[in-house]
Design a protein around this motif. Structure first.
Motif, PDB file in Angstrom:
ATOM      1  N   GLY A   1    -110.939  64.082   4.741  1.00 57.95           N
ATOM      2  CA  GLY A   1    -110.557  63.096   5.964  1.00 57.95           C
ATOM      3  C   GLY A   1    -109.062  62.671   6.021  1.00 57.95           C
ATOM      4  N   GLU A   2    -108.346  62.750   4.908  1.00 56.69           N
ATOM      5  CA  GLU A   2    -106.970  62.264   4.818  1.00 56.69           C
ATOM      6  C   GLU A   2    -106.141  62.858   5.797  1.00 56.69           C
ATOM      7  N   LYS A   3    -106.120  64.181   5.759  1.00 56.19           N
ATOM      8  CA  LYS A   3    -105.162  64.665   7.062  1.00 56.19           C
ATOM      9  C   LYS A   3    -105.470  64.297   8.215  1.00 56.19           C
ATOM     10  N   ALA A   4    -106.845  64.319   8.777  1.00 56.79           N
ATOM     11  CA  ALA A   4    -107.136  63.855   9.980  1.00 56.79           C
ATOM     12  C   ALA A   4    -106.817  62.466  10.196  1.00 56.79           C
ATOM     13  N   ALA A   5    -106.659  61.615   9.294  1.00 57.44           N
ATOM     14  CA  ALA A   5    -106.381  60.045   9.424  1.00 57.44           C
ATOM     15  C   ALA A   5    -104.664  60.100   9.412  1.00 57.44           C
ATOM     16  N   ALA A   6    -104.153  61.047   9.206  1.00 59.70           N
ATOM     17  CA  ALA A   6    -102.613  60.684   8.974  1.00 59.70           C
ATOM     18  C   ALA A   6    -101.785  59.642   9.822  1.00 59.70           C
ATOM     19  N   ALA A   7    -102.295  59.648  10.979  1.00 54.07           N
ATOM     20  CA  ALA A   7    -101.586  58.675  11.782  1.00 54.07           C
ATOM     21  C   ALA A   7    -101.458  57.229  11.248  1.00 54.07           C
ATOM     22  N   ARG A   8    -102.413  56.956  10.263  1.00 55.51           N
ATOM     23  CA  ARG A   8    -102.871  55.647   9.699  1.00 55.51           C
ATOM     24  C   ARG A   8    -102.450  55.459   8.325  1.00 55.51           C
ATOM     25  N   ILE A   9    -101.647  56.559   7.858  1.00 48.94           N
ATOM     26  CA  ILE A   9    -101.591  56.715   6.333  1.00 48.94           C
ATOM     27  C   ILE A   9    -100.036  56.846   6.159  1.00 48.94           C
TER      28      ILE A   9
END
Ligand SMILES: Cc1cc2nc3c(=O)[nH]c(=O)nc-3n(C[C@H](O)[C@H](O)[C@H](O)COP(=O)(O)OP(=O)(O)OC[C@H]3O[C@@H](n4cnc5c(N)ncnc54)[C@H](O)[C@@H]3O)c2cc1C
Length: 453
Positions: free
Chosen positions: A173-181
């Motif tokens: 899920g890290e890549k999918a959450a990129a906008a918040r990371i």
């Protein structure tokens, strides 16, 4: 190597502190360098963290050969006792140095491959007689090949940050959450960045100087903006060494970073979560939930800042025969000296061409990249590396093997070292070693006489 090959330039990859120092030492030795820089200016990587104040003083950040090259232009070194920001380092030193080097530095020239001319990795025949061939992607989209007698890769590690996953892989899920990371220390002077973290709950992952800095920044933002809170995620537990050398660190500004992080925890601006090895990043509406290998789930956060270290990009060197340590991805001879699993302090001695050579003769990884995944690189170490390599390329073996360097050591030796917990090695993005500066003049291969460690 043929005479024809010796007439070719030494290609230096990257116009950062190490690459420009390499070029300066080569010029001093009457060897023509050609510096290829992917970005539009000198210190392109340093400029990206230009808002961060260095923990080294100016006196530790200017290469001696570079200073000699700059002197005739009227350049004067900034006050050696003061601490520049990354932007200062780039604008007041790196760019003027690159300007003196003139057309020996090319911008917008990204190196995409290095090999031996006409010899891929498996071909032995006449290999060492062939020059290097360097594949370049120019900023205008054109491709180009140039040849070189030797290659000094000073491309750093800035563009390849480590991901969140405790196993070194991106968490699920890290890549999918990129906008918040984000993988950078936030620049809170930038209104857009400030708005991103003000009044928000932010997870900071990592335990090195970069994580300390981010925690300190968020703590100061919390003083102005209620609701701002940090959750500090460490893969290891908290011990006496977690916050670095503190007042015992001989780089006092580096020691202060750890103390600022400790203050953020002590005064409730940050909650520390220890032994948390993230395996997944899940969504909870607009927020993110970090999940650990042991099943723990943290309360949702708005943002995540990942400062788990940097890695070398070895992809464009795949046709070369490199000798790299299997764990650190640092040159084989250097790795045991800098391995955070083994050493807490005082054991990294100044080193040069011998430790930085590979089975493929004439290619060197220097600067931040030479440390692979080890987090303790200092610019002055890189300056010494390139001085030694330039001497070796000039055939001055005596100078190449003599090492002179004032090396700060750590004040956290004895008892638990900075990296005694092996899990610390992977999430420490910039801790390090430091005790009273010791001037060393020793042969390459001899351990430093480090007082008190
Ligand atoms: C936030 C931060 C703070 C630091 N503070 C200190 C400190 O106080 N004291 C200290 O001694 N050290 C410090 N360091 C560590 C280190 O000294 C610096 O990272 C330093 O910039 C490393 O220099 P370098 O030349 O090896 O790499 P870099 O500065 O990363 O330079 C590499 C250059 O290569 C270019 N490049 C990359 N790939 C390619 C390619 N394929 N082709 C062409 N060009 C390429 C990049 O654009 C860049 O300009 C710090 C590091 C960071 C990240």
């Amino acid at each position: 190597m043929t005479t024809h090959t010796e007439a070719l330039p030494v290609v230096v990859i990257g116009a950062g502190p190490a690459g420009l120092a390499a070029a300066s030492h080569l010029v001093e030795r009457d060897i023509a360098p050609l510096v290829l820089e992917a970005g539009p200016a000198a210190g392109s990587a340093v400029r990206e963290w230009g808002h961060v104040r260095l923990f080294s003083t100016w006196s530790e950040l200017v290469d001696p050969a570079a200073e000699k090259l700059l002197a005739p232009t009227g350049w004067t070194a900034p006050d050696g006792s003061t601490y520049p920001s990354g932007a200062d380092w780039a604008e007041k030193y790196l760019q003027p140095l690159a300007d003196v080097l003139g057309d020996k530095v090319r911008y917008g020239a990204q190196v995409t491959g290095v090999s031996r001319l006409g010899r891929d990795r498996i071909v032995d025949a006449d290999r060492e007689q062939q020059p290097f061939t360097i594949s370049i992607l120019n900023a205008d989209g054109t491709e180009q090949r140039i040849t070189a007698r030797a290659v000094i890769d000073a491309s750093g590690t800035w563009s390849t940050p480590s991901p969140i996953g405790g196993d070194g892989l991106p968490a699920l899920g890290e890549k999918a959450a990129a906008a918040r990371i984000s993988y950078r220390i936030p620049d809170l002077k930038d209104p857009a960045v400030r708005a991103r973290y003000a009044g928000k709950r932010t997870a900071v992952i990592g335990s090195g100087a970069s994580a300390f800095t981010a925690l300190a920044y968020l703590a100061s933002l919390a003083e102005e903006t209620p609701g701002t809170h940090a959750v500090w995620i460490l893969r290891r537990g908290i011990s006496g060494s977690t916050f670095g050398g503190g007042t015992a660190d001989q780089l006092p500004a580096r020691g202060a970073l750890g103390l600022a992080a400790k203050a953020a925890v002590d005064n409730g601006r940050a909650d520390a979560v220890t032994g948390f090895r993230t395996t997944a990043v899940e969504r909870d509406g607009d927020r993110l939930v970090l999940v650990a290998e042991d099943g723990r789930r943290l309360d949702p956060v708005d943002e995540v800042i990942v400062l788990t270290g940097l890695r070398p990009d070895l992809s464009f060197l795949s046709e070369l025969r490199l000798g790299l340590d299997e764990r650190l991805q640092a040159p084989t001879e250097l790795a045991p000296l800098i391995d955070p699993n083994q050493h807490s302090c005082g054991t990294v001695y100044p080193h040069g061409v011998n430790e930085l050579s590979h089975p493929e003769k004439g290619v060197y990884l220097v600067g931040m990249k030479s440390y692979g995944r080890a987090p303790t690189f200092l610019a002055m170490t890189g300056y010494e590396q390139v001085r030694s390599i330039a001497a070796a390329l000039a055939g001055d073996q005596e100078a190449a093997e003599r090492v002179e360097l004032t090396l700060p050591e750590t004040g956290v030796c004895g008892g638990a070292g900075l990296f005694d917990d092996p899990t610390a090695a992977q999430d420490n993005a910039g801790g390090g070693c430091c005790a009273a500066p010791t001037t060393l003049q020793i042969g390459v291969g001899a351990p430093a006489q480090s007082g008190g460690c």
